[in-house]
Design a protein around this motif. Structure first.
Motif, PDB file in Angstrom:
ATOM      1  N   PRO A  76      56.134-146.259  10.665  1.00 35.52           N
ATOM      2  CA  PRO A  76      56.179-146.498  12.111  1.00 35.52           C
ATOM      3  C   PRO A  76      55.855-147.943  12.447  1.00 35.52           C
ATOM      4  O   PRO A  76      55.150-148.628  11.707  1.00 35.52           O
ATOM      5  CB  PRO A  76      55.119-145.538  12.655  1.00 35.52           C
ATOM      6  CG  PRO A  76      54.171-145.338  11.508  1.00 35.52           C
ATOM      7  CD  PRO A  76      55.026-145.379  10.270  1.00 35.52           C
ATOM      8  N   LEU A  77      56.382-148.401  13.582  1.00 34.85           N
ATOM      9  CA  LEU A  77      56.064-149.742  14.042  1.00 34.85           C
ATOM     10  C   LEU A  77      54.592-149.832  14.410  1.00 34.85           C
ATOM     11  O   LEU A  77      54.018-148.901  14.981  1.00 34.85           O
ATOM     12  CB  LEU A  77      56.920-150.089  15.266  1.00 34.85           C
ATOM     13  CG  LEU A  77      58.404-150.292  15.014  1.00 34.85           C
ATOM     14  CD1 LEU A  77      59.150-150.401  16.342  1.00 34.85           C
ATOM     15  CD2 LEU A  77      58.637-151.548  14.187  1.00 34.85           C
ATOM     16  N   LEU A  78      53.981-150.962  14.087  1.00 35.42           N
ATOM     17  CA  LEU A  78      52.581-151.185  14.431  1.00 35.42           C
ATOM     18  C   LEU A  78      52.500-152.342  15.425  1.00 35.42           C
ATOM     19  O   LEU A  78      53.172-153.359  15.269  1.00 35.42           O
ATOM     20  CB  LEU A  78      51.773-151.529  13.179  1.00 35.42           C
ATOM     21  CG  LEU A  78      51.720-150.439  12.092  1.00 35.42           C
ATOM     22  CD1 LEU A  78      50.939-150.937  10.889  1.00 35.42           C
ATOM     23  CD2 LEU A  78      51.111-149.168  12.641  1.00 35.42           C
ATOM     24  N   PRO A  79      51.689-152.208  16.468  1.00 32.36           N
ATOM     25  CA  PRO A  79      51.579-153.289  17.459  1.00 32.36           C
ATOM     26  C   PRO A  79      50.920-154.518  16.852  1.00 32.36           C
ATOM     27  O   PRO A  79      50.163-154.429  15.877  1.00 32.36           O
ATOM     28  CB  PRO A  79      50.723-152.666  18.556  1.00 32.36           C
ATOM     29  CG  PRO A  79      49.966-151.583  17.880  1.00 32.36           C
ATOM     30  CD  PRO A  79      50.856-151.050  16.797  1.00 32.36           C
ATOM     31  N   TYR A  80      51.210-155.665  17.450  1.00 32.00           N
ATOM     32  CA  TYR A  80      50.732-156.924  16.897  1.00 32.00           C
ATOM     33  C   TYR A  80      49.333-157.281  17.377  1.00 32.00           C
ATOM     34  O   TYR A  80      48.740-158.259  16.912  1.00 32.00           O
ATOM     35  CB  TYR A  80      51.695-158.053  17.295  1.00 32.00           C
ATOM     36  CG  TYR A  80      51.689-158.369  18.764  1.00 32.00           C
ATOM     37  CD1 TYR A  80      50.866-159.366  19.278  1.00 32.00           C
ATOM     38  CD2 TYR A  80      52.491-157.653  19.655  1.00 32.00           C
ATOM     39  CE1 TYR A  80      50.850-159.639  20.642  1.00 32.00           C
ATOM     40  CE2 TYR A  80      52.478-157.922  20.997  1.00 32.00           C
ATOM     41  CZ  TYR A  80      51.656-158.919  21.488  1.00 32.00           C
ATOM     42  OH  TYR A  80      51.639-159.180  22.833  1.00 32.00           O
ATOM     43  N   THR A 131      54.139-138.882  24.540  1.00 29.42           N
ATOM     44  CA  THR A 131      54.516-140.276  24.778  1.00 29.42           C
ATOM     45  C   THR A 131      54.016-141.125  23.619  1.00 29.42           C
ATOM     46  O   THR A 131      52.795-141.276  23.435  1.00 29.42           O
ATOM     47  CB  THR A 131      53.904-140.797  26.088  1.00 29.42           C
ATOM     48  OG1 THR A 131      54.317-139.961  27.171  1.00 29.42           O
ATOM     49  CG2 THR A 131      54.350-142.233  26.359  1.00 29.42           C
ATOM     50  N   PRO A 132      54.897-141.705  22.796  1.00 31.61           N
ATOM     51  CA  PRO A 132      54.443-142.552  21.681  1.00 31.61           C
ATOM     52  C   PRO A 132      53.715-143.786  22.204  1.00 31.61           C
ATOM     53  O   PRO A 132      54.035-144.306  23.272  1.00 31.61           O
ATOM     54  CB  PRO A 132      55.744-142.941  20.976  1.00 31.61           C
ATOM     55  CG  PRO A 132      56.761-141.944  21.445  1.00 31.61           C
ATOM     56  CD  PRO A 132      56.360-141.558  22.831  1.00 31.61           C
ATOM     57  N   PRO A 133      52.725-144.284  21.469  1.00 36.55           N
ATOM     58  CA  PRO A 133      51.950-145.434  21.944  1.00 36.55           C
ATOM     59  C   PRO A 133      52.639-146.779  21.782  1.00 36.55           C
ATOM     60  O   PRO A 133      52.238-147.762  22.403  1.00 36.55           O
ATOM     61  CB  PRO A 133      50.683-145.378  21.096  1.00 36.55           C
ATOM     62  CG  PRO A 133      51.122-144.719  19.831  1.00 36.55           C
ATOM     63  CD  PRO A 133      52.175-143.722  20.225  1.00 36.55           C
ATOM     64  N   VAL A 134      53.683-146.824  20.935  1.00 33.05           N
ATOM     65  CA  VAL A 134      54.338-148.096  20.633  1.00 33.05           C
ATOM     66  C   VAL A 134      55.817-147.984  20.986  1.00 33.05           C
ATOM     67  O   VAL A 134      56.461-146.976  20.686  1.00 33.05           O
ATOM     68  CB  VAL A 134      54.169-148.460  19.138  1.00 33.05           C
ATOM     69  CG1 VAL A 134      54.817-149.801  18.828  1.00 33.05           C
ATOM     70  CG2 VAL A 134      52.689-148.480  18.761  1.00 33.05           C
ATOM     71  N   PHE A 143      47.226-134.436  18.898  1.00 37.76           N
ATOM     72  CA  PHE A 143      47.931-133.796  17.794  1.00 37.76           C
ATOM     73  C   PHE A 143      48.612-134.753  16.825  1.00 37.76           C
ATOM     74  O   PHE A 143      49.218-134.296  15.849  1.00 37.76           O
ATOM     75  CB  PHE A 143      48.974-132.809  18.343  1.00 37.76           C
ATOM     76  CG  PHE A 143      48.367-131.722  19.173  1.00 37.76           C
ATOM     77  CD1 PHE A 143      47.562-130.761  18.595  1.00 37.76           C
ATOM     78  CD2 PHE A 143      48.576-131.680  20.542  1.00 37.76           C
ATOM     79  CE1 PHE A 143      46.996-129.761  19.353  1.00 37.76           C
ATOM     80  CE2 PHE A 143      48.020-130.681  21.315  1.00 37.76           C
ATOM     81  CZ  PHE A 143      47.220-129.716  20.727  1.00 37.76           C
ATOM     82  N   HIS A 144      48.552-136.047  17.066  1.00 41.53           N
ATOM     83  CA  HIS A 144      49.222-136.973  16.155  1.00 41.53           C
ATOM     84  C   HIS A 144      48.200-137.568  15.197  1.00 41.53           C
ATOM     85  O   HIS A 144      47.150-138.045  15.608  1.00 41.53           O
ATOM     86  CB  HIS A 144      49.906-138.105  16.920  1.00 41.53           C
ATOM     87  CG  HIS A 144      50.780-138.954  16.058  1.00 41.53           C
ATOM     88  ND1 HIS A 144      52.083-138.619  15.751  1.00 41.53           N
ATOM     89  CD2 HIS A 144      50.544-140.120  15.424  1.00 41.53           C
ATOM     90  CE1 HIS A 144      52.606-139.547  14.975  1.00 41.53           C
ATOM     91  NE2 HIS A 144      51.686-140.469  14.757  1.00 41.53           N
ATOM     92  N   ASP A 145      48.521-137.542  13.916  1.00 39.16           N
ATOM     93  CA  ASP A 145      47.647-138.086  12.885  1.00 39.16           C
ATOM     94  C   ASP A 145      48.106-139.499  12.561  1.00 39.16           C
ATOM     95  O   ASP A 145      49.173-139.704  11.973  1.00 39.16           O
ATOM     96  CB  ASP A 145      47.700-137.203  11.634  1.00 39.16           C
ATOM     97  CG  ASP A 145      46.657-137.606  10.598  1.00 39.16           C
ATOM     98  OD1 ASP A 145      46.038-138.672  10.767  1.00 39.16           O
ATOM     99  OD2 ASP A 145      46.469-136.852   9.636  1.00 39.16           O
ATOM    100  N   ASP A 146      47.285-140.490  12.931  1.00 44.88           N
ATOM    101  CA  ASP A 146      47.655-141.887  12.719  1.00 44.88           C
ATOM    102  C   ASP A 146      47.202-142.432  11.365  1.00 44.88           C
ATOM    103  O   ASP A 146      47.388-143.613  11.089  1.00 44.88           O
ATOM    104  CB  ASP A 146      47.043-142.767  13.816  1.00 44.88           C
ATOM    105  CG  ASP A 146      47.987-142.922  14.994  1.00 44.88           C
ATOM    106  OD1 ASP A 146      49.193-142.756  14.801  1.00 44.88           O
ATOM    107  OD2 ASP A 146      47.507-143.216  16.101  1.00 44.88           O
ATOM    108  N   ARG A 147      46.604-141.588  10.531  1.00 41.31           N
ATOM    109  CA  ARG A 147      46.169-142.095   9.235  1.00 41.31           C
ATOM    110  C   ARG A 147      47.374-142.496   8.385  1.00 41.31           C
ATOM    111  O   ARG A 147      48.378-141.796   8.340  1.00 41.31           O
ATOM    112  CB  ARG A 147      45.352-141.031   8.498  1.00 41.31           C
ATOM    113  CG  ARG A 147      43.988-140.772   9.140  1.00 41.31           C
ATOM    114  CD  ARG A 147      43.285-139.632   8.450  1.00 41.31           C
ATOM    115  NE  ARG A 147      44.023-138.388   8.590  1.00 41.31           N
ATOM    116  CZ  ARG A 147      43.665-137.255   8.023  1.00 41.31           C
ATOM    117  NH1 ARG A 147      42.586-137.204   7.273  1.00 41.31           N
ATOM    118  NH2 ARG A 147      44.386-136.150   8.194  1.00 41.31           N
ATOM    119  N   ARG A 148      47.275-143.628   7.702  1.00 44.38           N
ATOM    120  CA  ARG A 148      48.365-144.124   6.868  1.00 44.38           C
ATOM    121  C   ARG A 148      48.329-143.440   5.493  1.00 44.38           C
ATOM    122  O   ARG A 148      47.270-143.316   4.877  1.00 44.38           O
ATOM    123  CB  ARG A 148      48.257-145.647   6.693  1.00 44.38           C
ATOM    124  CG  ARG A 148      48.206-146.389   8.022  1.00 44.38           C
ATOM    125  CD  ARG A 148      49.505-146.237   8.776  1.00 44.38           C
ATOM    126  NE  ARG A 148      49.373-146.795  10.111  1.00 44.38           N
ATOM    127  CZ  ARG A 148      49.733-146.175  11.203  1.00 44.38           C
ATOM    128  NH1 ARG A 148      50.240-144.970  11.136  1.00 44.38           N
ATOM    129  NH2 ARG A 148      49.596-146.744  12.390  1.00 44.38           N
TER     130      ARG A 148
END
Length: 340
Positions: free
Chosen positions: A294-298, A162-165, A270-275
């Motif tokens: 990817p979209l980033l939350p505000y 489930t993606p967070p955004v 398992f998801h790497d959120d590093r930019r």
């Protein structure tokens, strides 16, 4: 598989359905837009309720042409939830169609009756801000086993993600509900002591809440991810996936286990959120790309405060004075950080 029939006359009320685990967002109210179905077609859940006394509202009075609105957030126990498209043989009860902003919120009790005998059997909820679902009343229906395809239980190695955004750039309400449920269990497992969390998505989801709800100071307990595909040593508190169909939690030997919805757990594990940093010889800016970032939350992540309270109030540990003080503080100040 089963179908549900009217307890009064035996008429069939549903399509063939198989039981799955109750989603964390089953009791969530989110935003003011129309939300999709709570459940996949062909499935059903049983909601134990939130443990508080419940009774439907009386029809809303009108004063000088203005209808007064009231809301009941508690839920009656043991209702059977199905997808709206799986309902059969029912008619609406007009005087119980409350809500009426964009649909019905079910505040007056059952608003669907058996088309054969007229007995109230279910409540359809599809107003704005509510996950769409039909709740069958447990006393009004009966499960009947029927032939059908055997439900395949998803293997632990095939858990969904489930993606967070969401596509609009907002935090997913599924994450807000799932983390709120896990947070309540994490506080109970902490014993009131500071907890460290792994960097990355776990820290982004839990650290602000831990900072706001547990005492300051060096960590005395440690949360680690545990589950299929991971080999992290576990000695203290494990954040483990809960199976979306069976509701079972991944077995491990930690001192305490905090369950987390499988789709959210899989993303965290398992998801790497590093930019990524652009290389000096990267693709020129004028070149058309097919890999937008990817979209980033505000805003910072916030668990759902109402889901958190509902979960915490059902845990036996809430009887402990230190945890009851947290519960009372959140209930008295629902806009406090991290629930603002």
């Amino acid at each position: 598989m089963v179908v549900f029939t009217c307890a009064g006359c035996g008429a069939v009320m549903t399509a063939r359905v198989a039981r799955v685990a109750l989603p964390d967002h089953a009791g969530q109210k989110y935003g003011h837009g129309l939300l999709p179905s709570l459940l996949e077609p062909g499935t059903y859940v049983v909601d134990p309720g939130d443990g508080r006394p419940w009774q439907p509202s009386e029809p809303e009075p009108e004063t000088r042409g203005v209808r007064l609105l009231t809301y009941h957030l508690s839920r009656p126990p043991n209702r059977i939830g199905i997808a709206p498209g799986d309902v059969r043989g029912t008619v609406f009860i007009p005087e119980r169609l409350g809500g009426c902003c964009c649909g019905w919120d079910g505040r007056y009790g059952p608003n669907l009756a058996c088309a054969e005998c007229g007995c109230p059997v279910a409540t359809r909820v599809d107003d704005c801000g509510f996950w769409q679902v039909v709740w069958l009343e447990p006393e009004a229906v009966r499960p009947v086993a029927v032939d059908g395809p055997v439900q395949r239980v998803t293997d632990w190695a095939e858990l969904p993600t489930t993606p967070p955004v969401d596509p609009r750039g907002f935090w997913s309400p599924l994450w807000e509900a799932a983390v709120a449920v896990a947070l309540a269990h994490l506080l109970a497992a902490s014993g009131g002591r500071r907890v460290s969390v792994p960097e990355g998505p776990v820290a982004e989801a839990f650290r602000r809440a831990i900072d706001g709800l547990l005492p300051q100071g060096p960590p005395e307990r440690h949360l680690v991810l545990a589950g299929p595909g991971l080999s992290t040593p576990i000695t203290d508190i494990a954040l483990a996936p809960r199976h979306p169909q069976t509701g079972r939690v991944w077995p491990c030997d930690a001192g305490a286990v905090v369950p987390l919805a499988a789709g959210v757990w899989t993303y965290m594990a398992f998801h790497d959120d590093r930019r990524l940093v652009p290389a000096a010889s990267g693709m020129p800016a004028v070149v058309r790309r097919d890999d937008p970032p990817p979209l980033l939350p505000y805003s910072p992540f916030r668990p759902d405060g109402r889901v958190f309270l509902s979960t915490l109030e059902r845990l036996a540990a809430v009887r402990q004075p230190w945890l009851r003080r947290i519960r009372d503080r959140v209930k008295d100040h629902p806009s406090m950080d991290p629930f603002a």
